[in-house]
Structure formats: structure tokens, C-alpha cells
Design a protein around this motif. Structure first.
Motif, PDB file in Angstrom:
ATOM      1  N   SER A  65      -8.645 -29.164 -28.532  1.00 24.01           N
ATOM      2  CA  SER A  65      -9.632 -30.100 -28.016  1.00 24.01           C
ATOM      3  C   SER A  65      -9.031 -30.717 -26.766  1.00 24.01           C
ATOM      4  O   SER A  65      -7.881 -31.179 -26.794  1.00 24.01           O
ATOM      5  CB  SER A  65      -9.945 -31.177 -29.055  1.00 24.01           C
ATOM      6  OG  SER A  65     -10.922 -32.083 -28.565  1.00 24.01           O
ATOM      7  N   ILE A 223     -12.327 -33.975 -33.316  1.00 22.93           N
ATOM      8  CA  ILE A 223     -12.298 -32.782 -34.154  1.00 22.93           C
ATOM      9  C   ILE A 223     -13.448 -32.893 -35.153  1.00 22.93           C
ATOM     10  O   ILE A 223     -13.695 -33.963 -35.711  1.00 22.93           O
ATOM     11  CB  ILE A 223     -10.962 -32.664 -34.911  1.00 22.93           C
ATOM     12  CG1 ILE A 223      -9.808 -32.560 -33.920  1.00 22.93           C
ATOM     13  CG2 ILE A 223     -10.965 -31.457 -35.834  1.00 22.93           C
ATOM     14  CD1 ILE A 223      -8.452 -32.587 -34.583  1.00 22.93           C
ATOM     15  N   ALA A 229     -12.322 -28.058 -32.992  1.00 21.93           N
ATOM     16  CA  ALA A 229     -12.435 -29.025 -31.903  1.00 21.93           C
ATOM     17  C   ALA A 229     -13.889 -29.205 -31.506  1.00 21.93           C
ATOM     18  O   ALA A 229     -14.637 -28.238 -31.386  1.00 21.93           O
ATOM     19  CB  ALA A 229     -11.620 -28.567 -30.710  1.00 21.93           C
ATOM     20  N   SER A 230     -14.302 -30.454 -31.316  1.00 28.18           N
ATOM     21  CA  SER A 230     -15.675 -30.724 -30.897  1.00 28.18           C
ATOM     22  C   SER A 230     -15.776 -30.909 -29.396  1.00 28.18           C
ATOM     23  O   SER A 230     -16.846 -30.912 -28.837  1.00 28.18           O
ATOM     24  CB  SER A 230     -16.213 -31.979 -31.600  1.00 28.18           C
ATOM     25  OG  SER A 230     -15.435 -33.110 -31.238  1.00 28.18           O
ATOM     26  N   ASN A 231     -14.658 -31.072 -28.733  1.00 30.68           N
ATOM     27  CA  ASN A 231     -14.660 -31.273 -27.290  1.00 30.68           C
ATOM     28  C   ASN A 231     -13.657 -30.313 -26.672  1.00 30.68           C
ATOM     29  O   ASN A 231     -12.460 -30.471 -26.837  1.00 30.68           O
ATOM     30  CB  ASN A 231     -14.281 -32.714 -26.937  1.00 30.68           C
ATOM     31  CG  ASN A 231     -14.345 -32.960 -25.440  1.00 30.68           C
ATOM     32  OD1 ASN A 231     -15.029 -32.239 -24.736  1.00 30.68           O
ATOM     33  ND2 ASN A 231     -13.632 -33.967 -24.974  1.00 30.68           N
ATOM     34  N   GLN A 232     -14.142 -29.282 -25.982  1.00 31.95           N
ATOM     35  CA  GLN A 232     -13.263 -28.289 -25.400  1.00 31.95           C
ATOM     36  C   GLN A 232     -13.391 -28.211 -23.891  1.00 31.95           C
ATOM     37  O   GLN A 232     -12.893 -27.302 -23.261  1.00 31.95           O
ATOM     38  CB  GLN A 232     -13.542 -26.910 -26.003  1.00 31.95           C
ATOM     39  CG  GLN A 232     -13.308 -26.854 -27.508  1.00 31.95           C
ATOM     40  CD  GLN A 232     -13.594 -25.490 -28.058  1.00 31.95           C
ATOM     41  OE1 GLN A 232     -13.124 -24.493 -27.534  1.00 31.95           O
ATOM     42  NE2 GLN A 232     -14.390 -25.425 -29.109  1.00 31.95           N
TER      43      GLN A 232
END
Length: 365
Positions: A65, A223, A229-232
Motif C-alpha cells: 500500500s 489495508i 492493500a486498499s491504496n496502491q
């Protein structure tokens, strides 16, 4: 998903070997202690920051992330969380060559874990973990929960043009003796930098000259519940999760409170004491106007701007930072102001033209 102790130990050993920094694994298997000043010259710093980031993010597409923040051409930080090992890699760069600081856990110096770096006499970087209870030079922390893994100025895609000072370090999301990094939402952060180098750049605990520029922002390394991961994606427009910038809020709050208590009450007292004969009954209208439209209204607006600068989870009212501003402000706005309003109404209600002296409630008001 979490990897076992062996994987974390191997990761730590590799990072420590590359950084020439002695590290001690704790119960979490990765927390480290900076024992000596890094003295590798830039020409020998072959462990570029891209190496450390790719080593963390090479497992799978959903194992990291990442987020970033840049303030113009002065400062950038790039953060990557390895979901499996709970290790975060921070790459910090600045165009100011004196020193640069990056803090985690607060929008203010108080309560933040601060990482400070400056170029030492060998051309390497001196990096230390510090903390402070207020707006003073941060002091060296007994626990150094970090591993320095790079000092290269260029990191390819993650590069601040014209950067003169850069460092990359690893730490876990919740090391002992340092603020935690959230994996369920934004983490509050601060930064500062200066062109003035410390007097002893080889010392990890030397006091610093006050910053030239500073700011606050947030990094989101969230996460999802399944461990992915919710933010990549990274962005350069990160900011505090409060409705307005804390620096702007503090400036407006201070200005409003100065007028509310430093201008309006003295003017109202002067009118009541010295201008009654000249103004007639208008003295009372002016006195009431300054008290209600001035002190009362501006105090309310000042408290509103305090609220607007606070983000989710920030402590309201008294707090626990040990500084006197909070309790004094609470006493002024929530105790003295209501008491003055009550005494003013009482003095007007009990006023008698035939009185021969000034009663106690008038004097107290």
C-alpha cells in the motif's frame, strides 16, 4: 496475512547490512536501533532507495500500500507498506540542505515521532528519531525504531527535482517507543526543513536551528479486511484530514482571540469608566456591543476554528500534552466569559440611580 518471525529477521538483516547501522531485533522481529552515525559517502551509497522499495513490494500486486506527499519544490515523502511484513519504507527528500524532518502521529510537534536528518562531515547522512512536548527543538529518543537503508538523491520515478538532502528508512507500523502508523485510514504527519545546518552534523542529538518551512499532511496506507492493500496509488496532494489547514486555523484562532480579549474588553472598560458624560446613554450601547458582538461572538468563532483544525481522533478541550494553553483557554472561554455575561446582566438589572456607592457585583464585573 502476516509472515513468520524468520521472514522478518531476514528482512531486517538485509536492511541493516546495507545501511551500515547496527540493529537489534525486538519481540516483533524487525524494530531496530540506530547505534552510530552513517558515514557512507554518496559515491559509495550504492543501495539506492529504489532498491529498498522494490525489495519490499516484489511479492505480489496486492502486497503493498503506497502513498506520497509533496510540498512544492521543498519536500517530498514516499511511503510504501509491505502488507505481509508490516514494514513501511519511507523515502524523504528536500531541496533545503540544512536539515529535514518528518513526523508521524500528529499534526503538531507535540505527540509526533520525528525523524530528523542532515548531511554529516563525511558526506553521508545522520538520521535520528526524536520527540518533543511542544514548539522546541526535538530531543534524541532513547529508542531508535528505524533502519536507515539509503541516502541516494535520485530514486527514479520518486525523485524531487533539485533535492540536496535525501534518506530512506524502514520501520514497522507499531514499533516500541514510536507512534503507530494506521492501516485503516490516514496517518497524521508533519514535516519541516531548514537551510541552516546543525553545529555538529556528526551528532545524532545536536540541537537544531528553527525550521524555515513546515507543514502538516496525512498519508493513507490502508489495508482491507482481507489483508490486501486498499491504496496502491501515490499522490502529491495529500493533506490533513481536518477541514482546514492547521496552520491557517491556528493563525485565525489567535487573531480572533486577541481582538476578543485584548481589544474589546479594555475598550468596553474605558468607555464605562471615562466616557459616560460625553456619550450619555450611548455608552451603555457601545459597552454592550463590544461585550456581545466583540468578546462573545469572536470567542465563539475562535473556538469554531479550533474545531475545524482538528482531525478524527484528535483530543478536544484539555488534552494531555502538558501545555498550559488548553486549560487556560477552557477557563477563559467556558468559565470567565459566562461569568462576565451573568455579572453584566445582574449589574444592569440591579442598577439604581439613587445608589451612593458601587456595589460588589459591579466591581467584580
Amino acid at each position: 496475512m502476516r509472515v513468520n518471525y524468520l521472514r522478518k529477521s531476514v528482512f531486517l538483516a538485509a536492511a541493516c547490512f546495507g545501511s551500515l547501522v547496527r540493529c537489534d531485533a525486538d519481540d516483533n522481529g524487525i524494530s531496530s536501533t540506530l547505534r552510530s552515525t552513517t558515514s557512507a559517502a554518496p559515491s559509495t551509497s550504492t543501495f539506492a532507495t529504489t532498491t529498498s522499495v522494490s525489495a519490499v513490494s516484489s511479492t505480489s500486486a496486492n502486497s503493498t500500500s503506497a502513498d506520497s506527499y509533496c510540498y512544492g519544490s521543498n519536500f517530498c515523502v514516499y511511503a510504501t507498506l509491505d502488507v505481509e511484513s508490516d514494514v513501511v519504507t519511507f523515502s524523504v527528500q528536500s531541496t533545503l540542505s540544512g536539515w529535514v524532518g518528518f513526523g508521524i502521529g500528529s499534526y503538531y510537534m507535540s505527540g509526533a515521532t520525528i525523524y530528523l536528518a542532515y548531511t554529516n562531515t563525511t558526506g553521508g547522512v545522520t538520521l535520528s528519531q526524536r520527540s518533543t512536548s511542544g514548539h522546541t527543538s526535538p530531543t534524541y529518543s532513547s529508542t531508535q525504531a528505524l533502519v536507515l537503508v539509503g541516502t541516494a538523491l535520485s530514486t527514479g520515478a520518486t525523485s524531487l527535482q533539485g533535492a540536496t538532502l535525501a534518506f530512506t528508512f524502514n520501520r514497522t507500523i507499531s514499533p516500541t517507543g514510536a507512534a503507530s502508523i494506521s492501516t485503516s485510514g490516514p496517518t497524521r504527519c508533519i514535516w519541516a526543513a531548514s537551510d541552516n545546518a546543525p553545529s555538529n552534523p556528526d551528532s545524532a542529538s545536536v540541537s537544531l536551528v528553527e525550521h524555515k518551512v513546515k507543514g502538516s499532511f496525512s498519508l493513507d496506507l490502508s489495508i482491507t479486511t482481507d489483508g490486501s492493500a486498499s491504496n496502491q496509488s501515490s499522490s502529491d496532494d495529500g493533506g490533513p484530514s481536518s477541514p482546514i489547514d492547521p496552520d491557517v486555523g491556528v493563525l485565525v484562532h489567535g487573531s480572533l482571540m486577541f481582538v476578543a480579549w485584548g481589544v474589546c474588553p479594555p475598550a468596553a472598560i474605558f468607555i464605562a469608566r471615562y466616557l459616560k458624560p460625553q456619550l450619555g446613554h450611548n455608552w451603555y450601547r457601545l459597552h454592550m456591543g463590544l461585550a456581545t458582538g466583540g468578546t462573545l461572538l469572536l470567542t465563539g468563532l475562535g473556538l469554531l476554528f479550533v474545531e475545524l483544525t482538528l482531525g478524527p481522533g484528535d483530543v478536544r478541550l484539555l488534552g494531555s500534552d502538558g501545555e498550559p494553553h488548553r486549560p487556560l483557554g477552557v477557563a477563559l472561554a467556558l468559565a470567565m466569559l459566562p461569568a462576565q455575561v451573568v455579572l453584566g446582566v445582574l449589574a444592569n438589572w440591579l442598577f439604581s440611580p439613587a445608589r451612593t456607592g458601587v456595589p460588589w457585583w459591579d466591581q467584580l464585573h
